[in-house]
Write an enzyme that holds these catalytic residues in place. Structure first.
Site, PDB file in Angstrom:
ATOM      1  N   THR A  12       0.831  -1.210   0.000  1.00  0.00           N
ATOM      2  CA  THR A  12       0.000   0.000   0.000  1.00  0.00           C
ATOM      3  C   THR A  12       0.863   1.256   0.000  1.00  0.00           C
ATOM      4  O   THR A  12       0.553   2.228  -0.699  1.00  0.00           O
ATOM      5  CB  THR A  12      -0.978   0.029   1.187  1.00  0.00           C
ATOM      6  N   ASN A  13       1.956   1.245   0.755  1.00  0.00           N
ATOM      7  CA  ASN A  13       2.861   2.397   0.738  1.00  0.00           C
ATOM      8  C   ASN A  13       3.554   2.520  -0.613  1.00  0.00           C
ATOM      9  O   ASN A  13       3.717   3.622  -1.135  1.00  0.00           O
ATOM     10  CB  ASN A  13       3.902   2.306   1.857  1.00  0.00           C
ATOM     11  N   ASN A 101      14.070   4.078   5.595  1.00  0.00           N
ATOM     12  CA  ASN A 101      13.132   3.044   5.996  1.00  0.00           C
ATOM     13  C   ASN A 101      11.977   3.698   6.743  1.00  0.00           C
ATOM     14  O   ASN A 101      12.145   4.726   7.387  1.00  0.00           O
ATOM     15  CB  ASN A 101      13.838   2.032   6.919  1.00  0.00           C
ATOM     16  N   HIS A 103       9.162   2.865   9.740  1.00  0.00           N
ATOM     17  CA  HIS A 103       8.898   1.943  10.843  1.00  0.00           C
ATOM     18  C   HIS A 103       7.567   2.322  11.481  1.00  0.00           C
ATOM     19  O   HIS A 103       7.311   3.501  11.719  1.00  0.00           O
ATOM     20  CB  HIS A 103      10.024   2.007  11.883  1.00  0.00           C
TER      21      HIS A 103
END
Length: 189
Positions: A12-13, A101, A103
């Site tokens: 989805t991201n 990244n 998180h």
């Protein structure tokens, strides 16, 4: 600026990032790489005609193979978006302060080995936290230990289940991750 997105899951991201940069002539999502052939993120990327590659853990840790791929697609910047393998040292060195990244918690809490996805949200619930959030950080040789770039938070209620916590955190990712990437890469130029 050619960006590679590394994924392991539903994507989805990944899709949100691809859509965000679709009309930006200065940014190209040049590659989506996954360590899992069944990652739905690959389907999402193909829908937007973004090239995809699957590399298993062994291949991903082979410097000649991975770096050849990065050079083939002329990758300038790497985004880890739900990618569950540790980046090898040679890649971290080659993309120093050009690999980020996301998180699903407010690091340094709930980070490190084994802390991903629902494991994070279950830990947040078990601790009785009053808020949760997302963190964007530089990738380093320490799992979830790279310098924090941005954090966004959302309040929690005692009634929230781990699924509720995940949903609230995911709203933050969808809203803030693409714009955070855009801000970071605009500052690199």
């Amino acid at each position: 600026m050619n960006i590679a997105i590394f994924v392991s899951g539903s994507g989805t991201n990944c899709e949100n990032i691809i859509r965000h940069f679709a009309d930006n002539p200065k940014v190209c999502i040049a590659l989506v790489l996954s360590n899992r052939a069944d990652a739905y993120a690959l389907v999402r990327a193909k829908k937007y005609n973004v090239p995809t590659v699957v590399m298993n853990k062994t291949e991903f840790n082979q410097e000649d193979k991975l770096m050849a791929l990065m050079h083939e697609y002329e990758i300038d910047f790497i985004v880890l978006a739900g990618f569950l393998l540790m980046a090898p040292g040679f890649l971290i060195d080659a993309y120093d302060h050009r690999m980020i990244n996301i998180h699903p918690a407010l690091l340094p809490k709930y980070g490190g080995k084994g802390m991903y996805g629902m494991h994070v949200h279950e830990a947040v619930k078990a601790a009785g936290e009053k808020e949760t959030g997302m963190t964007v950080h530089w990738v380093s040789r320490i799992c979830d230990g790279g310098e924090i770039i941005a954090q966004f938070s959302t309040p929690l209620s005692p009634e929230d289940t781990p699924d509720d916590i995940a949903a609230k955190e995911h709203v933050l990712e969808q809203k803030y991750f693409p714009q955070t990437i855009e801000k970071i890469i605009s500052e690199l130029k």
